[in-house]
Write an enzyme that holds these catalytic residues in place. Structure first.
Site, PDB file in Angstrom:
ATOM      1  N   THR A  85       3.031 -12.576   3.576  1.00 51.04           N
ATOM      2  CA  THR A  85       2.236 -13.247   2.553  1.00 51.04           C
ATOM      3  C   THR A  85       2.985 -14.508   2.102  1.00 51.04           C
ATOM      4  O   THR A  85       4.017 -14.855   2.689  1.00 51.04           O
ATOM      5  CB  THR A  85       1.901 -12.290   1.387  1.00 51.04           C
ATOM      6  N   HIS A 109      -4.321  -2.478  -6.598  1.00 47.35           N
ATOM      7  CA  HIS A 109      -3.614  -1.308  -7.116  1.00 47.35           C
ATOM      8  C   HIS A 109      -4.637  -0.254  -7.531  1.00 47.35           C
ATOM      9  O   HIS A 109      -5.532  -0.532  -8.310  1.00 47.35           O
ATOM     10  CB  HIS A 109      -2.723  -1.706  -8.287  1.00 47.35           C
ATOM     11  N   ASP A 136       0.808  -1.225   0.000  1.00 46.76           N
ATOM     12  CA  ASP A 136       0.000   0.000   0.000  1.00 46.76           C
ATOM     13  C   ASP A 136       0.840   1.274   0.000  1.00 46.76           C
ATOM     14  O   ASP A 136       0.441   2.298   0.552  1.00 46.76           O
ATOM     15  CB  ASP A 136      -0.982   0.004   1.194  1.00 46.76           C
ATOM     16  N   GLU A 137       2.000   1.216  -0.639  1.00 51.81           N
ATOM     17  CA  GLU A 137       2.857   2.405  -0.743  1.00 51.81           C
ATOM     18  C   GLU A 137       2.499   3.246  -1.961  1.00 51.81           C
ATOM     19  O   GLU A 137       2.991   4.367  -2.106  1.00 51.81           O
ATOM     20  CB  GLU A 137       4.340   2.008  -0.883  1.00 51.81           C
ATOM     21  N   THR A 190      -5.952 -11.444   3.608  1.00 48.88           N
ATOM     22  CA  THR A 190      -7.001 -10.799   2.814  1.00 48.88           C
ATOM     23  C   THR A 190      -8.153 -11.760   2.522  1.00 48.88           C
ATOM     24  O   THR A 190      -9.143 -11.364   1.911  1.00 48.88           O
ATOM     25  CB  THR A 190      -6.427 -10.278   1.481  1.00 48.88           C
TER      26      THR A 190
HETATM   27  P1  IMP Z   1      -2.485 -12.871   2.339  1.00 49.66           P
HETATM   28  O1  IMP Z   1      -1.509 -12.422   1.312  1.00 49.66           O
HETATM   29  O2  IMP Z   1      -3.921 -12.601   1.975  1.00 49.66           O
HETATM   30  O3  IMP Z   1      -2.246 -14.282   2.782  1.00 49.66           O
HETATM   31  O4  IMP Z   1      -2.239 -11.968   3.656  1.00 49.66           O
HETATM   32  C1  IMP Z   1      -1.064 -12.072   4.417  1.00 49.66           C
HETATM   33  C2  IMP Z   1      -0.658 -10.724   4.982  1.00 49.66           C
HETATM   34  O5  IMP Z   1      -0.263  -9.868   3.927  1.00 49.66           O
HETATM   35  C3  IMP Z   1      -1.787  -9.979   5.712  1.00 49.66           C
HETATM   36  O6  IMP Z   1      -1.213  -9.222   6.759  1.00 49.66           O
HETATM   37  C4  IMP Z   1      -2.332  -9.046   4.644  1.00 49.66           C
HETATM   38  O7  IMP Z   1      -2.966  -7.925   5.196  1.00 49.66           O
HETATM   39  C5  IMP Z   1      -1.064  -8.685   3.915  1.00 49.66           C
HETATM   40  N1  IMP Z   1      -1.295  -8.325   2.511  1.00 49.66           N
HETATM   41  C6  IMP Z   1      -1.501  -9.165   1.479  1.00 49.66           C
HETATM   42  N2  IMP Z   1      -1.639  -8.481   0.329  1.00 49.66           N
HETATM   43  C7  IMP Z   1      -1.498  -7.193   0.649  1.00 49.66           C
HETATM   44  C8  IMP Z   1      -1.502  -5.992  -0.132  1.00 49.66           C
HETATM   45  O8  IMP Z   1      -1.648  -5.979  -1.358  1.00 49.66           O
HETATM   46  N3  IMP Z   1      -1.318  -4.831   0.557  1.00 49.66           N
HETATM   47  C9  IMP Z   1      -1.107  -4.813   1.897  1.00 49.66           C
HETATM   48  N4  IMP Z   1      -1.085  -5.901   2.660  1.00 49.66           N
HETATM   49  C10 IMP Z   1      -1.270  -7.080   2.035  1.00 49.66           C
HETATM   50 MG    MG Z   2      -2.603  -2.212  -2.314  1.00 54.16          MG
END
Ligand code: IMP
Ligand code: MG
Length: 329
Positions: free
Chosen positions: A183, A43, A15-16, A125
């Protein structure tokens, strides 16, 4: 023949504003490629004041460029086609989108496993990302070539100038982040080579950061007490720090410059972009952590100078930027 590859990636916790940068520079490339993740990403880009969102498709689509989803990505078929319909209805040429035959398919069962186990524990997510990658490693996953029509499959050829677009970021990397609060993929720029080119082809590493830190999902570095800080809550509102995939509020903290320095060291950043400086200007408070101490500045310029000085040894080009479509030097 590939001429060169530039890589955009995140230096923090996602989220940058990687998508914004990708959209801004995509016109200078022949291909824009995603190498990791799937619909967990979100995005957001603004084109002529209009907001667009993608989850699986790289931002090259907004600039009429070939937009590739690499073999290291995971894809949910229905969500992917919904995204393509949305993009087509918005006037973009979706025939430019291609998927590597070896990308893995997220099933509804993967999503269920994520929702049942991981979501509450890690704040994922809920898109089935972890279960899909784990089936890939167990060698019982399903690849895109098994289920997708040939017209969507990529022949694996890259040529000319290539831009790689990271999803998630250094501190969410499965190997380098704060495991298990990460992730399931490699978010580091070196992993872009999984698209099928030599590391020798990489020209510039474009690292994207933000002037304050945010985290979606659970992470001990972002304690719940941050919710009680009034200024940080104002930043959530003014910076629109709501997950673009989940809609969740992101926890906000002051920039941890020690972590930023570590992620620059680890990733080898050449060009650093620090986004959302205008949000701090609106709240008129300027703070960061350095050597584990919270330091306050009177102005944004003072804070910028401090950051530049702290990063002097890295010989980076640094761009401080505002929100949305602007890239102010
Ligand atoms: P997952 O990728 O859904 O398994 O989530 C694992 C971790 O990564 C969690 O803390 C999510 O909030 C974070 N995360 C996954 N994708 C994003 C993204 O695109 N932006 C910010 N955080 C993310
Ligand atoms: Mg994002």
């Amino acid at each position: 023949m590939i001429n060169y590859v530039d890589v955009i990636y995140g230096l923090a916790w996602g989220d940058e504003g990687k998508g914004k940068i990708s959209n801004l520079i995509a016109k200078d490339y022949d291909y824009v490629c995603r190498w990791n993740g799937g619909p967990n990403a979100g995005h957001t880009v603004y084109i002529n004041g209009q907001k667009y969102k993608t989850h699986s498709v790289p931002c090259g689509i907004f600039q009429n460029k070939k937009s590739i989803i690499g073999p290291g990505c995971v894809l949910h078929i229905n969500k992917f086609f919904d995204e393509l319909s949305y993009l087509a209805q918005s006037g973009f040429d979706i025939s430019l989108v291609k998927v590597h035959p070896n990308a893995h398919i997220i099933t509804d069962e993967h999503i269920q496993r994520d929702l049942d186990g991981l979501k509450a524990k890690l704040g994922t997510t809920g898109q089935g990302i972890g279960p899909c990658y784990s089936d890939k490693m167990l060698r019982c996953g399903v690849q895109a070539k098994k289920v997708m029509d040939k017209k969507w499959l990529w022949d694996g050829q890259l040529s000319g100038n290539v831009l790689c677009e990271g999803a998630q970021s250094v501190w969410l990397d499965i190997d380098h982040g704060d495991y298990p609060f990460v992730t399931s993929s490699n978010t580091m720029p070196y992993a872009s080579c999984s698209l099928g080119f030599s590391p020798k082809k990489i020209r510039n590493l474009i690292g994207v950061a933000k002037i304050y830190d945010t985290k979606s999902g659970v992470d001990p570095l972002f304690p719940e007490s941050l919710w009680e800080n009034e200024t940080l809550n104002t930043i959530i509102e003014l910076g629109q720090e709501f997950g673009s995939t989940t809609g969740r509020k992101r926890l906000v903290n002051w920039l941890n410059l020690d972590k930023l320095i570590d992620s620059i060291k680890l990733s080898g950043c050449d060009n650093l972009i620090i986004n959302k400086c205008d949000v701090l200007e609106k709240v008129n408070k300027y703070k960061l952590y350095y050597n584990n101490k919270l330091i306050e500045f009177k102005t944004l310029d003072e804070m910028k100078e401090f950051i530049k000085d702290a990063l002097i040894d890295f010989n980076l080009s640094i761009t401080f930027s505002g929100h949305k479509e602007h890239l102010n030097k």
